[in-house]
Design a protein around this motif. Structure first.
Motif, PDB file in Angstrom:
ATOM      1  N   ILE A 125       0.673 -10.878 -12.785  1.00  0.00           N
ATOM      2  CA  ILE A 125       0.884 -11.882 -11.671  1.00  0.00           C
ATOM      3  C   ILE A 125       2.593 -11.886 -11.410  1.00  0.00           C
ATOM      4  O   ILE A 125       3.202 -11.801 -12.295  1.00  0.00           O
ATOM      5  CB  ILE A 125       0.636 -13.456 -12.422  1.00  0.00           C
ATOM      6  N   THR A 126       2.794 -11.934 -10.162  1.00  0.00           N
ATOM      7  CA  THR A 126       4.104 -11.685  -9.657  1.00  0.00           C
ATOM      8  C   THR A 126       4.739 -12.761  -8.968  1.00  0.00           C
ATOM      9  O   THR A 126       5.174 -12.652  -7.877  1.00  0.00           O
ATOM     10  CB  THR A 126       4.168 -10.303  -9.016  1.00  0.00           C
ATOM     11  N   PRO A 127       4.850 -13.915  -9.473  1.00  0.00           N
ATOM     12  CA  PRO A 127       5.558 -15.226  -8.923  1.00  0.00           C
ATOM     13  C   PRO A 127       7.012 -14.983  -8.764  1.00  0.00           C
ATOM     14  O   PRO A 127       7.717 -14.793  -9.731  1.00  0.00           O
ATOM     15  CB  PRO A 127       4.943 -16.357  -9.578  1.00  0.00           C
ATOM     16  N   HIS A 128       7.451 -15.960  -7.833  1.00  0.00           N
ATOM     17  CA  HIS A 128       8.848 -16.290  -7.928  1.00  0.00           C
ATOM     18  C   HIS A 128       8.850 -17.774  -8.489  1.00  0.00           C
ATOM     19  O   HIS A 128       7.796 -18.443  -8.918  1.00  0.00           O
ATOM     20  CB  HIS A 128       9.578 -16.187  -6.728  1.00  0.00           C
ATOM     21  N   ALA A 129       9.759 -18.488  -8.616  1.00  0.00           N
ATOM     22  CA  ALA A 129       9.890 -19.717  -9.321  1.00  0.00           C
ATOM     23  C   ALA A 129       8.960 -20.859  -8.430  1.00  0.00           C
ATOM     24  O   ALA A 129       8.487 -21.679  -9.327  1.00  0.00           O
ATOM     25  CB  ALA A 129      11.255 -20.253  -9.664  1.00  0.00           C
ATOM     26  N   GLY A 130       9.007 -20.690  -7.488  1.00  0.00           N
ATOM     27  CA  GLY A 130       8.262 -21.910  -6.526  1.00  0.00           C
ATOM     28  C   GLY A 130       6.616 -21.526  -6.615  1.00  0.00           C
ATOM     29  O   GLY A 130       5.846 -22.290  -6.809  1.00  0.00           O
ATOM     30  N   GLU A 131       6.283 -20.313  -6.605  1.00  0.00           N
ATOM     31  CA  GLU A 131       4.799 -19.832  -7.096  1.00  0.00           C
ATOM     32  C   GLU A 131       4.499 -20.190  -8.282  1.00  0.00           C
ATOM     33  O   GLU A 131       3.288 -20.583  -8.349  1.00  0.00           O
ATOM     34  CB  GLU A 131       4.709 -18.365  -6.606  1.00  0.00           C
ATOM     35  N   ALA A 182       0.837  -1.324  -0.016  1.00  0.00           N
ATOM     36  CA  ALA A 182      -0.125   0.013   0.034  1.00  0.00           C
ATOM     37  C   ALA A 182       0.959   1.242  -0.007  1.00  0.00           C
ATOM     38  O   ALA A 182       0.450   2.376  -0.978  1.00  0.00           O
ATOM     39  CB  ALA A 182      -1.023  -0.005   1.339  1.00  0.00           C
ATOM     40  N   MET A 183       1.851   1.165   0.622  1.00  0.00           N
ATOM     41  CA  MET A 183       2.778   2.337   0.840  1.00  0.00           C
ATOM     42  C   MET A 183       3.572   2.583  -0.466  1.00  0.00           C
ATOM     43  O   MET A 183       3.857   3.762  -0.959  1.00  0.00           O
ATOM     44  CB  MET A 183       3.865   2.167   2.070  1.00  0.00           C
ATOM     45  N   ALA A 184       4.131   1.518  -1.142  1.00  0.00           N
ATOM     46  CA  ALA A 184       4.755   1.510  -2.468  1.00  0.00           C
ATOM     47  C   ALA A 184       4.098   1.989  -3.468  1.00  0.00           C
ATOM     48  O   ALA A 184       4.445   2.960  -4.224  1.00  0.00           O
ATOM     49  CB  ALA A 184       5.086  -0.051  -2.770  1.00  0.00           C
ATOM     50  N   ALA A 185       2.593   1.946  -3.540  1.00  0.00           N
ATOM     51  CA  ALA A 185       1.785   2.533  -4.439  1.00  0.00           C
ATOM     52  C   ALA A 185       1.692   3.809  -4.551  1.00  0.00           C
ATOM     53  O   ALA A 185       1.695   4.723  -5.357  1.00  0.00           O
ATOM     54  CB  ALA A 185       0.474   1.912  -4.121  1.00  0.00           C
ATOM     55  N   VAL A 232      -1.855  -9.826  -8.699  1.00  0.00           N
ATOM     56  CA  VAL A 232      -2.092 -10.887  -7.965  1.00  0.00           C
ATOM     57  C   VAL A 232      -0.695 -11.340  -7.593  1.00  0.00           C
ATOM     58  O   VAL A 232       0.254 -11.546  -8.249  1.00  0.00           O
ATOM     59  CB  VAL A 232      -2.866 -11.893  -8.576  1.00  0.00           C
ATOM     60  N   ASP A 233      -0.558 -11.354  -6.110  1.00  0.00           N
ATOM     61  CA  ASP A 233       0.657 -11.506  -5.431  1.00  0.00           C
ATOM     62  C   ASP A 233       0.624 -12.569  -4.657  1.00  0.00           C
ATOM     63  O   ASP A 233      -0.446 -12.865  -3.945  1.00  0.00           O
ATOM     64  CB  ASP A 233       1.210 -10.319  -5.061  1.00  0.00           C
ATOM     65  N   VAL A 256       6.674  -4.688  -2.151  1.00  0.00           N
ATOM     66  CA  VAL A 256       6.922  -3.541  -3.017  1.00  0.00           C
ATOM     67  C   VAL A 256       6.696  -3.235  -4.254  1.00  0.00           C
ATOM     68  O   VAL A 256       5.942  -2.345  -4.747  1.00  0.00           O
ATOM     69  CB  VAL A 256       8.478  -2.770  -2.544  1.00  0.00           C
ATOM     70  N   LEU A 257       7.097  -4.381  -4.828  1.00  0.00           N
ATOM     71  CA  LEU A 257       6.962  -4.644  -6.183  1.00  0.00           C
ATOM     72  C   LEU A 257       5.477  -4.511  -6.721  1.00  0.00           C
ATOM     73  O   LEU A 257       4.928  -3.723  -7.604  1.00  0.00           O
ATOM     74  CB  LEU A 257       7.794  -5.681  -6.823  1.00  0.00           C
ATOM     75  N   ALA A 258       4.849  -5.485  -5.960  1.00  0.00           N
ATOM     76  CA  ALA A 258       3.283  -5.482  -6.060  1.00  0.00           C
ATOM     77  C   ALA A 258       2.597  -4.401  -6.024  1.00  0.00           C
ATOM     78  O   ALA A 258       1.564  -3.741  -6.769  1.00  0.00           O
ATOM     79  CB  ALA A 258       2.803  -6.372  -5.131  1.00  0.00           C
ATOM     80  N   GLY A 259       3.173  -3.232  -5.144  1.00  0.00           N
ATOM     81  CA  GLY A 259       2.476  -2.033  -4.833  1.00  0.00           C
ATOM     82  C   GLY A 259       2.844  -1.167  -5.887  1.00  0.00           C
ATOM     83  O   GLY A 259       1.947  -0.406  -6.400  1.00  0.00           O
TER      84      GLY A 259
END
Length: 478
Positions: A347-353, A238-241, A328-329, A417-420
């Protein structure tokens, strides 16, 4: 290649080691070499505009003046500093330069063997204004070979230069064909491969600057839905946005933590959801905030309860139905398995997600990874920003990579932060693909700025302080 991507390439070329001045030099030289090979020219006239297209013409004039008589017709005061630099160089050679008027233009056209159109390049749209419209008519009616630089002036409009030849740079531009551009020759001007493959500051051309008369809320309203088991993640988003330029940032979080979350910053507007975790019973309350927002972030800190997973997909569905765009994070990513995101989701996944979402274990080879991620983005009809040592950003057809970050960014919370930032970009009306590209750049550069100051002791909240500095350094002041 679309016109805005040309500007992206120019800026990214400088970032990856080939300055714009060198690109202009290569373009003008390549143009002159092509003309010398194809035409026996004793005298030519170059119509030069006020921007970088005119600059290409000035460079070409320097080279052509060694073999033939060159005259330049200026269409106005030169606005580009780089073009002005090349104009001064050609003036020192004694090349004749005139201000455009019909009498002089007619005389020069009659005396010339060929006409070079270096008036307007990519990124110019709308109806041609004077003196360009008059110049175009005179050029087309002169009955001489016409060579356009990069694209014909007026390209795509009712009034446009009709060239015999267009010398375009790096790649053919969207919509070019023999009918509107004549013969098309593509010249390599030395754009580094990295500038085309990786994101850089060029992505920032898609960031819309606020209008001087804009009001609160007109530059983006974001609602973040998250938290429950985790407190910090939704707050960082929320703050990153806000740090990335959104006007308003709402945060909906379970009531057992909402007071703590609200205490983190007076800038975010925090509202409680009944209970200790997200569930479908909250959808009526959430819908009211989705209706107010331009973009929705779902997932940071929600945990992996089945009830929360079901609610996440319902939130995404409702957002899409209401014509909103969504990030979607984290744990919300799994809720998208087998779903159609309608082209409105990042969509912001890492390899596991990514593995949980698709069932695919990604290989280490970047080209193989890229192919797989593109295929899955296409299936999901979404943009995937795969986080890793090299990020992969794709909408299933286009793809870019990102290597702007550092080892310390493995610290928890940088993904929130990236998602925001992604949410802020979507709230400004930027397409999901371009929003993801900008966000990866902003997040990575903010991380690098923080690393310069804090080293390996940096934490995710340090990025919040640096995002405005990145915007300041890579956006125009006006």
């Amino acid at each position: 290649m679309n016109p805005r991507e040309v500007k992206v390439l120019d800026k990214n070329s400088a970032f990856y080691g080939v300055p714009e001045e060198q690109l202009m030099e290569n373009a003008g030289k390549g143009l002159a070499e092509t003309i010398e090979k194809k035409y026996d020219c004793k005298e030519c006239i170059i119509f030069c505009g006020t921007g970088n297209n005119g600059g290409d013409g000035f460079v070409a004039a320097r080279y052509l003046s060694q073999k033939c008589k060159v005259k330049i017709l200026l269409l106005g005061d030169i606005k580009s500093p780089l073009s002005l630099k090349n104009f001064r160089k050609v003036k020192r050679l004694g090349v004749s330069v005139y201000r455009f008027n019909e009498k002089i233009a007619k005389k020069c056209l009659n005396e010339s063997d060929i006409i070079i159109d270096a008036m307007l390049g990519v990124g110019i749209s709308g109806k041609l204004r004077e003196p360009y419209s008059t110049a175009v008519r005179m050029i087309n009616n002169a009955g001489k070979p016409i060579i356009s630089v990069d694209i014909p002036t007026g390209f795509g409009g009712k009034i446009a230069v009709k060239p015999s030849l267009t010398v375009t740079f790096h790649d053919k531009k969207d919509g070019m064909n023999k009918q509107n551009s004549g013969e098309i020759i593509v010249k390599d001007i030395g754009i580094p491969k990295e500038a085309e493959t990786f994101i850089g500051p060029g992505e920032m051309i898609y960031y819309p600057l606020p209008k001087e008369d804009s009001h609160k809320g007109e530059n983006g309203v974001v609602v973040t839905i998250g938290g429950g088991p985790y407190i910090g993640a939704p707050s960082l988003s929320a703050m990153a946005a806000l740090a990335a330029g959104a006007d308003l940032s709402f945060l909906l979080t379970p009531e057992n933590i909402w007071k703590v979350v609200a205490s983190f910053s007076p800038n975010i507007i925090t509202r409680p959801l009944e209970g200790e975790f997200l569930s479908e019973k909250h959808l009526p309350s959430i819908k009211k905030f989705i209706e107010k927002a331009d973009a929705v972030i779902i997932g940071p800190g929600i945990g992996d309860r089945k009830e929360s997973q079901k609610a996440c997909w319902k939130v995404v569905q409702e957002s899409i139905f209401l014509n909103k765009k969504v990030v979607v994070d984290a744990d919300a990513i799994l809720s998208l398995k087998g779903k159609d995101c309608k082209g409105r989701v990042i969509i912001t996944p890492h390899a596991g997600e990514f593995n949980e979402l698709t069932g695919i274990t990604l290989p280490k080879d970047i080209e193989e990874r890229k192919t797989i991620v593109m295929q899955e983005a296409k299936k999901l009809h979404a943009v995937i920003l795969l986080k890793g040592n090299i990020d992969i950003i794709t909408d299933g057809s286009a793809v870019k990579l990102n290597k702007i970050h550092n080892q310390a960014m493995t610290v928890g919370g940088t993904g929130d932060v990236l998602a925001g930032i992604c949410g802020a970009m979507l709230s400004k009306g930027i397409s999901p693909y371009n929003a993801a590209r900008i966000s990866a750049f902003l997040n990575g550069m903010a991380g690098n700025y923080a690393f310069e100051k804090k080293g390996y002791g940096m934490v995710a909240s340090d990025l919040l302080q640096e995002i405005p500095e990145v915007l300041k350094n890579f956006l125009p002041n006006k």
